[in-house]
Design a protein around this motif. Structure first.
Motif, short mmCIF file in Angstrom:
data_model
loop_
_atom_site.label_atom_id
_atom_site.label_comp_id
_atom_site.label_asym_id
_atom_site.label_seq_id
_atom_site.Cartn_x
_atom_site.Cartn_y
_atom_site.Cartn_z
N ARG A 1 0.84 -1.21 0.00
CA ARG A 1 0.00 0.00 0.00
C ARG A 1 0.87 1.25 0.00
NH1 ARG A 1 -3.55 -3.10 3.25
NH2 ARG A 1 -2.54 -2.41 5.18
N ASP A 2 1.96 1.21 0.74
CA ASP A 2 2.85 2.36 0.80
C ASP A 2 3.64 2.53 -0.50
OD1 ASP A 2 1.99 2.76 3.37
OD2 ASP A 2 3.67 1.69 4.29
N LYS A 3 3.92 1.40 -1.17
CA LYS A 3 4.70 1.44 -2.40
C LYS A 3 4.15 0.38 -3.35
CE LYS A 3 9.49 1.36 -4.06
NZ LYS A 3 10.92 1.07 -3.68
N PRO A 4 3.16 0.73 -4.19
CA PRO A 4 2.44 -0.27 -4.99
C PRO A 4 3.30 -1.08 -5.95
CG PRO A 4 1.24 1.81 -4.91
CD PRO A 4 2.58 2.07 -4.31
N GLU A 5 4.46 -0.58 -6.34
CA GLU A 5 5.30 -1.32 -7.29
C GLU A 5 6.52 -1.93 -6.60
OE1 GLU A 5 6.20 1.15 -10.61
OE2 GLU A 5 4.15 1.09 -11.39
N ASP A 6 6.41 -2.23 -5.33
CA ASP A 6 7.50 -2.86 -4.59
C ASP A 6 7.62 -4.32 -5.05
OD1 ASP A 6 8.84 -4.40 -2.46
OD2 ASP A 6 8.91 -2.46 -1.45
N ALA A 7 8.68 -4.62 -5.80
CA ALA A 7 8.84 -5.95 -6.38
C ALA A 7 8.95 -7.02 -5.30
CB ALA A 7 10.07 -5.98 -7.29
N THR A 8 9.67 -6.72 -4.23
CA THR A 8 9.82 -7.69 -3.15
C THR A 8 8.47 -8.06 -2.56
OG1 THR A 8 12.03 -6.94 -2.57
CG2 THR A 8 10.77 -8.03 -0.83
N ALA A 9 7.64 -7.07 -2.28
CA ALA A 9 6.33 -7.34 -1.71
C ALA A 9 5.44 -8.12 -2.68
CB ALA A 9 5.66 -6.04 -1.30
N LEU A 10 5.49 -7.76 -3.96
CA LEU A 10 4.69 -8.48 -4.95
C LEU A 10 5.06 -9.95 -5.02
CD1 LEU A 10 4.70 -5.83 -7.82
CD2 LEU A 10 2.67 -6.64 -6.60
N TYR A 11 6.36 -10.22 -5.11
CA TYR A 11 6.78 -11.62 -5.21
C TYR A 11 6.43 -12.38 -3.94
CZ TYR A 11 9.30 -15.91 -5.68
OH TYR A 11 9.59 -17.24 -5.73
N THR A 12 6.73 -11.78 -2.80
CA THR A 12 6.51 -12.49 -1.55
C THR A 12 5.04 -12.76 -1.30
OG1 THR A 12 8.45 -11.33 -0.68
CG2 THR A 12 7.08 -12.50 0.89
N LEU A 13 4.18 -11.80 -1.61
CA LEU A 13 2.75 -12.05 -1.48
C LEU A 13 2.30 -13.17 -2.41
CD1 LEU A 13 1.40 -8.40 -1.13
CD2 LEU A 13 1.12 -10.25 0.54
N GLY A 14 2.91 -13.24 -3.58
CA GLY A 14 2.61 -14.35 -4.48
C GLY A 14 3.02 -15.68 -3.89
N ALA A 15 4.21 -15.72 -3.27
CA ALA A 15 4.69 -16.96 -2.65
C ALA A 15 3.79 -17.36 -1.48
CB ALA A 15 6.13 -16.78 -2.18
N ILE A 16 3.35 -16.38 -0.70
CA ILE A 16 2.44 -16.68 0.40
C ILE A 16 1.10 -17.21 -0.13
CG2 ILE A 16 1.10 -15.66 2.28
CD1 ILE A 16 3.46 -13.72 2.72
N ALA A 17 0.60 -16.60 -1.19
CA ALA A 17 -0.64 -17.08 -1.78
C ALA A 17 -0.50 -18.53 -2.26
CB ALA A 17 -1.06 -16.17 -2.93
N MET A 18 0.68 -18.86 -2.79
CA MET A 18 0.93 -20.25 -3.18
C MET A 18 0.85 -21.18 -1.98
SD MET A 18 1.72 -20.82 -6.52
CE MET A 18 2.93 -22.13 -6.63
N GLU A 19 1.47 -20.77 -0.88
CA GLU A 19 1.42 -21.58 0.34
C GLU A 19 -0.02 -21.77 0.81
OE1 GLU A 19 3.52 -23.19 2.20
OE2 GLU A 19 5.46 -22.66 1.33
N LEU A 20 -0.83 -20.74 0.65
CA LEU A 20 -2.22 -20.80 1.10
C LEU A 20 -3.15 -21.39 0.04
CD1 LEU A 20 -2.38 -17.30 2.87
CD2 LEU A 20 -2.08 -19.55 3.94
N LYS A 21 -2.57 -21.87 -1.06
CA LYS A 21 -3.34 -22.50 -2.14
C LYS A 21 -4.30 -21.54 -2.85
CE LYS A 21 -1.44 -26.42 -0.95
NZ LYS A 21 -0.30 -26.97 -1.72
#
Length: 633
Positions: A331-351
């Motif tokens: 939210r603070d930085k919408p194009e933060d690549a680290t946050a985008l990738y990590t949220l994707g990895a978390i979503a994978m873990e959560l199926k």
């Protein structure tokens, strides 16, 4: 947060039971405390010191360590200061005309060096540096000596370089690096004591932390820390000194002292991010999470602390809480690549594959629009391929993998990706195309070629083309006759073909070549036990394997199986239960179920077999066991 680890995708190498299904490890996303890298702050320029050291690094290997550490220090400094691409401005050049004689000597030196004659190159360029008093030539002499791995000559050139450019931070860093490897602690102390006396307090953190790293680099860690304490004794009113002491204590494994010093940092400077990160670094994960959360409540805009906190939450497998933190970062930085990738990895873990797909695509678009050398698209592509497989869309999975189409020095998973592509092609009944892909891979080492050949043979085995697989192994062993991995895989193929004598010969060859590898002992022992032959020898072989790898679930399974064949049902159950506790694999469940069935505990056995069927409906061992015992589930 750099270098977020690659993918949640792994490739299991399925073999017969004798191989005990040894799987390649899954590369789960892990998060280091990126913000702790801020602790390694580079320093400003160091003043020269006239005291000469008494010794240099003793070996070329030690010199290499000094060289690499110094390069890392200088690179970090330039990155932090934003001068990575700027020329050095701390060397005053002499007013000397470039005569034809000087030019000739410089060219002669370079030609000699290119031809491998480092001695002539070094002597010539060093003499010109002494003649002209030009620090650039002294630096070049240093480079020649470092490349040739000549410690004494390198130190002589560095001394001249410092003499000619006393304000050069680069020359000072090389000199200090050599002093650290040489354990010349008094020299390092002297230099930093002088520098701290002249420094503005704003420079204390950089100087003190750099001194801590240098003093801690030698072999005597306790002496290095004692020297740091002496150096910082006049500055204990400053938070920076306690931060350096905390890092020094942590480096020495003294977490109690590290926590004490870091808490003093926060007493002096309550909003110190480096202080709280050091506390997190020296604490257990749960305590670290509590400390970081409490700090964030008072300092909600501390992005690096939030990254560190989210990383620890992932380590603790608290994925929903970690997701909340990364969403705040995004939210603070919408194009933060680290946050985008990590949220994707978390979503994978959560199926949550739909969300993961959107996030990984957003990550790819972001790094394409803002390319950074450290960022690699491969992990996201692997995860998108895995999402396609979850949807049973093999064509889409292949298309994602095909985007990793060249090895560029960064995507180190490239070879594994090609293996994965070949596997998917084979699964899609395109075995010839899979083999063609593998055969066209340009390998860079014998090890890579062997991996390629093993993969091709395994695809053929999976397709029940055992004769073709045997031909691949035979050709491979003609080139690599003593490679234990090829011999082992070939032995497993021979066993599946009921060529037991040839299989035994291959496994005994593996044992002779690699006597400390447990898998050949285990495979041979299990083979004897499964055929109810030479059970005493089978037990000896399996116990040898277990002595090499005491907690291997599949070797414990083999032990339980041979004990069962020997009639020691209690020992068999004990070994198999331990194996199943370590790894609840379907094949172990089948064996444990047969032991229980034999001793009359039939309902327990049925339940284990039902569990095995739910995990692996096509398990051949389960099918054969139920048929042999005339059991219906």
């Amino acid at each position: 947060m750099n270098n977020i680890s690659a993918s949640l995708v792994s490739t299991n190498r399925v073999t017969t039971h004798s191989a005990k299904k040894v799987a390649r490890p899954v590369n789960i996303s892990r998060f280091m405390l990126r913000a702790l890298s801020l602790i390694f702050v580079a320093s400003v320029g160091l003043s020269a010191c006239s005291t000469l050291p008494q010794f240099a690094p003793h070996t070329p290997e030690e010199m290499d360590k000094a060289h690499e550490a110094t390069k890392a220090e200088l690179a970090a400094e330039k990155a932090i200061s934003g001068t990575a691409n700027m020329p050095s401005s701390d060397e005053k050049l002499p007013d000397v005309e470039l005569s034809s004689e000087i030019l000739f000597k410089i060219l002669t030196s370079e030609i000699a060096f290119q031809r491998g004659n480092w001695q002539a190159a070094y002597v010539t360029i060093l003499s010109v540096a002494q003649q002209t008093r030009d620090p650039r030539l002294a630096r070049r002499a240093t480079e020649i000596a470092l490349t040739a791995r000549q410690p004494s000559e390198a130190l002589s050139a560095i001394r001249l370089w410092r003499e000619l450019a006393p304000e050069s931070n680069e020359a000072a860093q090389y000199y200090l690096g050599f002093m650290a490897i040489s354990n010349n602690l008094p020299e390092i102390q002297s230099i930093y004591a002088n520098r701290l006396k002249k420094a503005d307090p704003k420079q204390y953190a950089a100087l003190m932390l750099q001194a801590q790293r240098l003093l801690g680099r030698g072999s005597d860690k306790a002496a290095g820390f004692a020297a740091l304490e002496q150096l910082l004794a006049p500055y204990l009113a400053f938070a920076e000194s306690h931060l350096a002491l905390a890092q020094g204590a942590y480096t020495n494994g003294d977490n109690e002292r590290a926590l004490k010093e870091a808490n003093i940092v926060l007493q002096i400077q309550p909003d110190s991010q480096l202080g709280i990160l050091t506390i997190a670094q020296a604490s257990g994960k749960s305590d670290a999470a509590d400390a970081l959360r409490a700090f964030l409540e008072k300092n909600p805009n501390a992005r690096d602390i939030r990254l560190a906190y989210a990383g620890i939450l992932i380590e603790l497998k608290q994925f929903e809480k970690a997701q909340t933190q990364f969403e705040q970062i995004l939210r603070d930085k919408p194009e933060d690549a680290t946050a985008l990738y990590t949220l994707g990895a978390i979503a994978m873990e959560l199926k949550d594959f739909n969300r993961a797909e959107k996030l990984f695509n957003a990550y790819l678009a972001t790094i394409a629009a803002n390319p950074v050398p450290e960022r690699d698209s491969t992990p996201a592509l692997l995860n998108l391929s895995q999402i396609a497989l979850e949807r049973k869309d093999q064509k889409a999975a292949l298309a994602w993998l095909a985007k990793v189409d060249a090895f560029d020095g960064r995507n180190t998973a490239w070879l594994s990706v090609q293996f994965r592509r070949a596997q998917l092609l084979a699964n899609d009944k395109q075995l010839s195309q899979a083999r063609e892909l593998l055969q066209n891979i340009k390998f860079s080492s014998d090890a890579e070629q062997i991996q390629i050949l093993q993969t091709e043979a395994q695809l053929l085995r999976n397709a029940k083309q055992n004769d073709e697989a045997a031909q691949v192994f035979k050709k491979a062993l003609e080139k690599f006759p003593d490679n234990p991995d090829l011999l082992y895989d070939y032995a497993l193929l021979l066993e599946s073909q009921k060529k037991n004598q040839e299989m035994e010969s291959a496994l005994r060859r593996v044992i002779a070549i690699a006597p400390d590898s447990p898998h050949a002992y285990n495979a041979l022992g299990y083979s004897f036990a499964d055929r109810n032959e030479r059970l005493d020898e089978a037990l000896v072989l399996i116990e040898k394997a277990l002595s090499l790898t005491p907690n291997d679930a599949f070797i414990l399974d083999s032990l339980g199986w041979v004990k069962f064949k020997l009639g020691d049902f209690a020992a068999a159950e004990q070994a198999l239960r331990r194996a199943y506790q370590i790894r609840p694999d379907a094949e172990i469940a089948v064996h444990l179920g047969e032991v229980l069935w034999t001793v009359g505990r039939k309902e327990e056995a049925r339940q284990l077999w039902r569990d095995a069927k739910s995990k692996d409906p096509e398990n051949e061992t389960l099918r054969l066991t139920l048929t042999r015992l005339n059991v219906r589930l």
